[in-house]
Design a protein around this motif. Sequence first.
Motif, short mmCIF file in Angstrom:
data_model
loop_
_atom_site.label_atom_id
_atom_site.label_comp_id
_atom_site.label_asym_id
_atom_site.label_seq_id
_atom_site.Cartn_x
_atom_site.Cartn_y
_atom_site.Cartn_z
N SER A 246 28.20 29.46 11.01
CA SER A 246 27.66 28.11 11.17
C SER A 246 26.19 28.19 11.53
O SER A 246 25.81 28.85 12.50
N ASN A 247 25.36 27.55 10.72
CA ASN A 247 23.91 27.46 10.96
C ASN A 247 23.24 28.82 11.13
O ASN A 247 22.37 29.00 11.98
N ALA A 248 23.63 29.79 10.31
CA ALA A 248 22.99 31.10 10.34
C ALA A 248 21.61 31.01 9.68
O ALA A 248 21.41 30.21 8.75
N ASP A 249 20.67 31.82 10.14
CA ASP A 249 19.32 31.81 9.59
C ASP A 249 19.22 32.57 8.27
O ASP A 249 18.35 32.28 7.47
N THR A 250 20.09 33.56 8.08
CA THR A 250 20.07 34.34 6.85
C THR A 250 21.50 34.63 6.39
O THR A 250 22.43 34.63 7.20
N ASN A 251 21.66 34.89 5.13
CA ASN A 251 22.95 35.28 4.58
C ASN A 251 23.39 36.61 5.18
O ASN A 251 24.56 36.82 5.46
N PHE A 252 22.45 37.50 5.41
CA PHE A 252 22.73 38.81 5.99
C PHE A 252 23.40 38.65 7.35
O PHE A 252 24.40 39.30 7.64
N ASN A 253 22.87 37.79 8.20
CA ASN A 253 23.46 37.55 9.52
C ASN A 253 24.82 36.90 9.41
O ASN A 253 25.71 37.14 10.22
N CYS A 254 25.00 36.07 8.42
CA CYS A 254 26.26 35.35 8.24
C CYS A 254 27.41 36.29 7.90
O CYS A 254 28.52 36.10 8.36
#
Length: 127
Positions: free
Chosen positions: A26-34
């Motif tokens: 939810s509301n991640a800054d990047t796809n990598f972090n998600c």
Amino acid sequence: MKTCLTLFLLACFVAYSEPLSCFSCSNADTNFNCDFNLPQSCAENQVCFTATYTLGGSYKINKGCVNQNECDAASVFGNIDIGVASTSVKCCDYLLCNINGSTTARLNLLLLGVSALVLLVVGNITK
């Protein structure tokens, strides 16, 4: 004996379906972090979704499970791009299919451009 064999063959051909698993954030800054979060198991009649939105320079991504009907409607009406702001909703229905986000596409395009530039420079040096 024939009954046992028939039941065994029937059991072999009956499809067992495990619950769908999707990346979730939810509301991640990047796809990598998600994609570092543990996958989420979806309920029956749910699919995976990826929703992204940008506003100015801010980028957010949401992933998870949602009802098929909601995702179909959101993917039709949720794709808007007015320059300074944009939204995108994508649905899919196989194991961990929502791994990609639009940041991945941007990264691939950047890598393609850098590769072309390197080839151009190397080609000019070796002439």
